[in-house]
Write a protein that holds these residues in place. Sequence first.
Motif, PDB file in Angstrom:
ATOM      1  N   GLU A   5       0.837  -1.190   0.000  1.00  0.00           N
ATOM      2  CA  GLU A   5       0.000   0.000   0.000  1.00  0.00           C
ATOM      3  C   GLU A   5       0.874   1.243   0.000  1.00  0.00           C
ATOM      4  O   GLU A   5       1.968   1.231   0.565  1.00  0.00           O
ATOM      5  CB  GLU A   5      -0.870   0.044   1.266  1.00  0.00           C
ATOM      6  CG  GLU A   5      -2.093  -0.818   1.209  1.00  0.00           C
ATOM      7  CD  GLU A   5      -2.969  -0.589   2.427  1.00  0.00           C
ATOM      8  OE1 GLU A   5      -3.112   0.570   2.877  1.00  0.00           O
ATOM      9  OE2 GLU A   5      -3.503  -1.584   2.927  1.00  0.00           O
ATOM     10  N   ARG A   6       0.383   2.285  -0.597  1.00  0.00           N
ATOM     11  CA  ARG A   6       1.088   3.573  -0.586  1.00  0.00           C
ATOM     12  C   ARG A   6       1.207   4.040   0.863  1.00  0.00           C
ATOM     13  O   ARG A   6       0.251   3.991   1.619  1.00  0.00           O
ATOM     14  CB  ARG A   6       0.299   4.573  -1.407  1.00  0.00           C
ATOM     15  CG  ARG A   6       0.902   5.942  -1.478  1.00  0.00           C
ATOM     16  CD  ARG A   6       0.059   6.838  -2.310  1.00  0.00           C
ATOM     17  NE  ARG A   6      -0.121   6.218  -3.622  1.00  0.00           N
ATOM     18  CZ  ARG A   6      -0.538   6.854  -4.687  1.00  0.00           C
ATOM     19  NH1 ARG A   6      -0.858   8.114  -4.611  1.00  0.00           N
ATOM     20  NH2 ARG A   6      -0.667   6.229  -5.837  1.00  0.00           N
ATOM     21  N   GLN A   7       2.376   4.485   1.247  1.00  0.00           N
ATOM     22  CA  GLN A   7       2.616   4.984   2.594  1.00  0.00           C
ATOM     23  C   GLN A   7       2.923   6.462   2.516  1.00  0.00           C
ATOM     24  O   GLN A   7       3.736   6.885   1.686  1.00  0.00           O
ATOM     25  CB  GLN A   7       3.802   4.250   3.247  1.00  0.00           C
ATOM     26  CG  GLN A   7       3.605   2.756   3.373  1.00  0.00           C
ATOM     27  CD  GLN A   7       2.436   2.410   4.250  1.00  0.00           C
ATOM     28  OE1 GLN A   7       2.285   2.942   5.350  1.00  0.00           O
ATOM     29  NE2 GLN A   7       1.576   1.523   3.777  1.00  0.00           N
ATOM     30  N   TYR A   8       2.288   7.239   3.362  1.00  0.00           N
ATOM     31  CA  TYR A   8       2.588   8.662   3.406  1.00  0.00           C
ATOM     32  C   TYR A   8       2.342   9.195   4.804  1.00  0.00           C
ATOM     33  O   TYR A   8       1.522   8.672   5.558  1.00  0.00           O
ATOM     34  CB  TYR A   8       1.795   9.457   2.364  1.00  0.00           C
ATOM     35  CG  TYR A   8       0.306   9.252   2.440  1.00  0.00           C
ATOM     36  CD1 TYR A   8      -0.483  10.090   3.204  1.00  0.00           C
ATOM     37  CD2 TYR A   8      -0.304   8.216   1.757  1.00  0.00           C
ATOM     38  CE1 TYR A   8      -1.845   9.896   3.291  1.00  0.00           C
ATOM     39  CE2 TYR A   8      -1.663   8.014   1.827  1.00  0.00           C
ATOM     40  CZ  TYR A   8      -2.433   8.858   2.595  1.00  0.00           C
ATOM     41  OH  TYR A   8      -3.779   8.668   2.677  1.00  0.00           O
ATOM     42  N   ALA A  37      -0.749   2.421   9.995  1.00  0.00           N
ATOM     43  CA  ALA A  37      -1.813   3.399   9.729  1.00  0.00           C
ATOM     44  C   ALA A  37      -2.997   3.229  10.672  1.00  0.00           C
ATOM     45  O   ALA A  37      -3.492   4.201  11.242  1.00  0.00           O
ATOM     46  CB  ALA A  37      -2.262   3.310   8.285  1.00  0.00           C
ATOM     47  N   GLU A  38      -3.472   2.008  10.849  1.00  0.00           N
ATOM     48  CA  GLU A  38      -4.632   1.797  11.721  1.00  0.00           C
ATOM     49  C   GLU A  38      -4.294   2.117  13.171  1.00  0.00           C
ATOM     50  O   GLU A  38      -5.072   2.745  13.875  1.00  0.00           O
ATOM     51  CB  GLU A  38      -5.149   0.365  11.604  1.00  0.00           C
ATOM     52  CG  GLU A  38      -6.439   0.151  12.366  1.00  0.00           C
ATOM     53  CD  GLU A  38      -7.040  -1.224  12.162  1.00  0.00           C
ATOM     54  OE1 GLU A  38      -8.128  -1.451  12.724  1.00  0.00           O
ATOM     55  OE2 GLU A  38      -6.449  -2.061  11.469  1.00  0.00           O
ATOM     56  N   ALA A  39      -3.101   1.723  13.610  1.00  0.00           N
ATOM     57  CA  ALA A  39      -2.697   1.988  14.996  1.00  0.00           C
ATOM     58  C   ALA A  39      -2.499   3.479  15.241  1.00  0.00           C
ATOM     59  O   ALA A  39      -2.748   3.974  16.335  1.00  0.00           O
ATOM     60  CB  ALA A  39      -1.410   1.232  15.327  1.00  0.00           C
ATOM     61  N   GLU A  40      -2.063   4.219  14.226  1.00  0.00           N
ATOM     62  CA  GLU A  40      -1.879   5.653  14.376  1.00  0.00           C
ATOM     63  C   GLU A  40      -3.207   6.393  14.417  1.00  0.00           C
ATOM     64  O   GLU A  40      -3.309   7.470  14.980  1.00  0.00           O
ATOM     65  CB  GLU A  40      -1.009   6.204  13.241  1.00  0.00           C
ATOM     66  CG  GLU A  40       0.430   5.762  13.360  1.00  0.00           C
ATOM     67  CD  GLU A  40       1.275   6.109  12.147  1.00  0.00           C
ATOM     68  OE1 GLU A  40       0.713   6.441  11.078  1.00  0.00           O
ATOM     69  OE2 GLU A  40       2.499   6.031  12.258  1.00  0.00           O
ATOM     70  N   GLY A  41      -4.243   5.804  13.831  1.00  0.00           N
ATOM     71  CA  GLY A  41      -5.542   6.450  13.788  1.00  0.00           C
ATOM     72  C   GLY A  41      -6.527   5.951  14.835  1.00  0.00           C
ATOM     73  O   GLY A  41      -7.686   6.340  14.833  1.00  0.00           O
ATOM     74  N   ARG A  68      -4.467   8.766  23.763  1.00  0.00           N
ATOM     75  CA  ARG A  68      -3.288   8.602  22.903  1.00  0.00           C
ATOM     76  C   ARG A  68      -3.524   7.542  21.834  1.00  0.00           C
ATOM     77  O   ARG A  68      -4.218   6.564  22.058  1.00  0.00           O
ATOM     78  CB  ARG A  68      -2.080   8.209  23.734  1.00  0.00           C
ATOM     79  CG  ARG A  68      -1.634   9.351  24.639  1.00  0.00           C
ATOM     80  CD  ARG A  68      -0.394   9.052  25.369  1.00  0.00           C
ATOM     81  NE  ARG A  68       0.717   8.908  24.436  1.00  0.00           N
ATOM     82  CZ  ARG A  68       1.956   8.690  24.822  1.00  0.00           C
ATOM     83  NH1 ARG A  68       2.247   8.585  26.094  1.00  0.00           N
ATOM     84  NH2 ARG A  68       2.903   8.560  23.930  1.00  0.00           N
ATOM     85  N   ALA A  69      -2.907   7.734  20.698  1.00  0.00           N
ATOM     86  CA  ALA A  69      -2.987   6.740  19.619  1.00  0.00           C
ATOM     87  C   ALA A  69      -2.195   5.499  20.013  1.00  0.00           C
ATOM     88  O   ALA A  69      -1.196   5.591  20.733  1.00  0.00           O
ATOM     89  CB  ALA A  69      -2.429   7.320  18.320  1.00  0.00           C
ATOM     90  N   LEU A  70      -2.637   4.359  19.527  1.00  0.00           N
ATOM     91  CA  LEU A  70      -1.945   3.112  19.853  1.00  0.00           C
ATOM     92  C   LEU A  70      -0.489   3.126  19.391  1.00  0.00           C
ATOM     93  O   LEU A  70       0.375   2.544  20.039  1.00  0.00           O
ATOM     94  CB  LEU A  70      -2.673   1.927  19.227  1.00  0.00           C
ATOM     95  CG  LEU A  70      -4.070   1.643  19.758  1.00  0.00           C
ATOM     96  CD1 LEU A  70      -4.703   0.477  19.003  1.00  0.00           C
ATOM     97  CD2 LEU A  70      -4.034   1.330  21.254  1.00  0.00           C
ATOM     98  N   ALA A  71      -0.221   3.789  18.302  1.00  0.00           N
ATOM     99  CA  ALA A  71       1.138   3.812  17.757  1.00  0.00           C
ATOM    100  C   ALA A  71       1.969   4.981  18.281  1.00  0.00           C
ATOM    101  O   ALA A  71       3.089   5.175  17.840  1.00  0.00           O
ATOM    102  CB  ALA A  71       1.095   3.861  16.234  1.00  0.00           C
ATOM    103  N   SER A  72       1.426   5.762  19.206  1.00  0.00           N
ATOM    104  CA  SER A  72       2.191   6.907  19.694  1.00  0.00           C
ATOM    105  C   SER A  72       3.331   6.422  20.587  1.00  0.00           C
ATOM    106  O   SER A  72       3.285   5.346  21.164  1.00  0.00           O
ATOM    107  CB  SER A  72       1.287   7.876  20.464  1.00  0.00           C
ATOM    108  OG  SER A  72       0.861   7.299  21.674  1.00  0.00           O
ATOM    109  N   HIS A  73       4.328   7.249  20.687  1.00  0.00           N
ATOM    110  CA  HIS A  73       5.466   6.935  21.551  1.00  0.00           C
ATOM    111  C   HIS A  73       5.964   8.226  22.164  1.00  0.00           C
ATOM    112  O   HIS A  73       5.751   9.320  21.656  1.00  0.00           O
ATOM    113  CB  HIS A  73       6.582   6.247  20.770  1.00  0.00           C
ATOM    114  CG  HIS A  73       7.109   7.077  19.648  1.00  0.00           C
ATOM    115  ND1 HIS A  73       8.075   8.044  19.832  1.00  0.00           N
ATOM    116  CD2 HIS A  73       6.784   7.121  18.343  1.00  0.00           C
ATOM    117  CE1 HIS A  73       8.323   8.615  18.671  1.00  0.00           C
ATOM    118  NE2 HIS A  73       7.567   8.079  17.750  1.00  0.00           N
TER     119      HIS A  73
END
Length: 108
Positions: free
Chosen positions: A26-29, A58-62, A101-106
């Motif tokens: 998938e396209r990543q941006y 993407a899903e974890a960031e959203g 917080r987003a799941l992918a946040s750090h």
Amino acid sequence: MATFRKRPGPGGRTVWQAQIIRRGHERQYKTFDTKAEAEAWAAIIESEIARGVFVSRAEAEGTTLAEALERYALEVSSRKKTASRERLTIREWQSSALGRRALASHQG
């Protein structure tokens, strides 16, 4: 290979968008405050793709922790004997700062 575009951001400031297009993926941006941050991110993603270990975030960031806990409560916890007790714990986590917080946040 990644491409980088300068774009207008919120408040009139400039932001940088990195985009990676690879066949079979998938396209990543993603958008960053500086070109250096965009280049660093792109290098990591391209390296992971080349090594065959890339997993889209993407899903974890959203998705926030609160949203993931809500899904868990509906799909898993509701079928348990301890559902009511678990729901109380889930509500506490959802209302905390961590729940927003987003799941992918750090922390960095």
